[in-house]
Design an enzyme around this catalytic site. Structure first.
Site, PDB file in Angstrom:
ATOM      1  N   PRO A 120      -1.615 -19.603  58.679  1.00  0.00           N
ATOM      2  CA  PRO A 120      -2.763 -20.379  58.185  1.00  0.00           C
ATOM      3  C   PRO A 120      -3.105 -20.199  56.701  1.00  0.00           C
ATOM      4  CG  PRO A 120      -3.534 -18.488  59.403  1.00  0.00           C
ATOM      5  CD  PRO A 120      -2.034 -18.486  59.519  1.00  0.00           C
ATOM      6  N   CYS A 121      -2.241 -20.701  55.847  1.00  0.00           N
ATOM      7  CA  CYS A 121      -2.493 -20.624  54.409  1.00  0.00           C
ATOM      8  C   CYS A 121      -3.695 -21.478  54.000  1.00  0.00           C
ATOM      9  CB  CYS A 121      -1.253 -20.998  53.613  1.00  0.00           C
ATOM     10  SG  CYS A 121      -0.603 -22.626  53.976  1.00  0.00           S
ATOM     11  N   HIS A 122      -4.099 -22.407  54.863  1.00  0.00           N
ATOM     12  CA  HIS A 122      -5.269 -23.238  54.561  1.00  0.00           C
ATOM     13  C   HIS A 122      -6.561 -22.411  54.568  1.00  0.00           C
ATOM     14  CE1 HIS A 122      -4.900 -23.332  58.987  1.00  0.00           C
ATOM     15  NE2 HIS A 122      -6.231 -23.431  58.997  1.00  0.00           N
TER      16      HIS A 122
END
Length: 157
Positions: A120-122
């Site tokens: 989850p780089c968001h």
């Protein structure tokens, strides 16, 4: 490597992997023909992504096999520890790695994450709370953060 294309609320996604694990999940800016048959090696991934988008999954349980440097994989492993619905700054992420000066390298590794949503780089934002950099586009980053928020935005129409 097996490949399939599925529809998501944010566009068509491309999933690549094999029996060794999922190597990439990416969002496409163009429409492609969706897969009518999902390869066995990608079935769990497509099922879990659909459950995520249907608010039925908050944590992925998949065998991952991304290509990257040792440093990139270290950053991607840290990203997986960010809880659903929470965010962290690039600075805090670099502190977790033990080097506040590595903030640019952390941001670069974050941008090269090949496993959209699953890693989850968001959930990484600027120190001032701003939405900064996202390979899938800031509108998608905002959508994902809203999707994971316990305080869902309501629309009037």
């Amino acid at each position: 490597m097996d490949t399939c294309y599925i529809e998501t609320p944010l566009g068509h996604a491309k999933i690549v992997g094999d029996t060794n694990g999922i190597s990439s999940v990416s969002i496409l800016d163009t429409n492609v023909e969706l897969s009518t048959v999902i390869p066995e090696s990608l079935l769990d991934c497509t099922t879990q992504l659909k459950a995520y988008f249907n608010n039925q999954l908050k944590s992925f349980d998949l065998n991952l096999n991304p290509e990257g440097t040792v440093f990139q994989k270290k950053v991607w492993n840290l990203l997986q520890q960010i809880p659903y619905g929470k965010t962290i700054s690039y600075l805090d992420l670099s502190k977790q790695l033990g080097d506040v000066k590595a903030i640019r390298a952390v941001a670069s590794a974050n941008g090269k994450n090949p496993l959209w949503i699953i890693v989850p780089c968001h959930r990484v934002i600027g120190s001032d709370g701003s939405l900064t950099g996202y390979a899938g586009g800031l509108h998608r980053k905002q959508w994902l953060l809203n999707h994971e928020s316990e305080y869902k935005q309501q629309t009037l129409f």
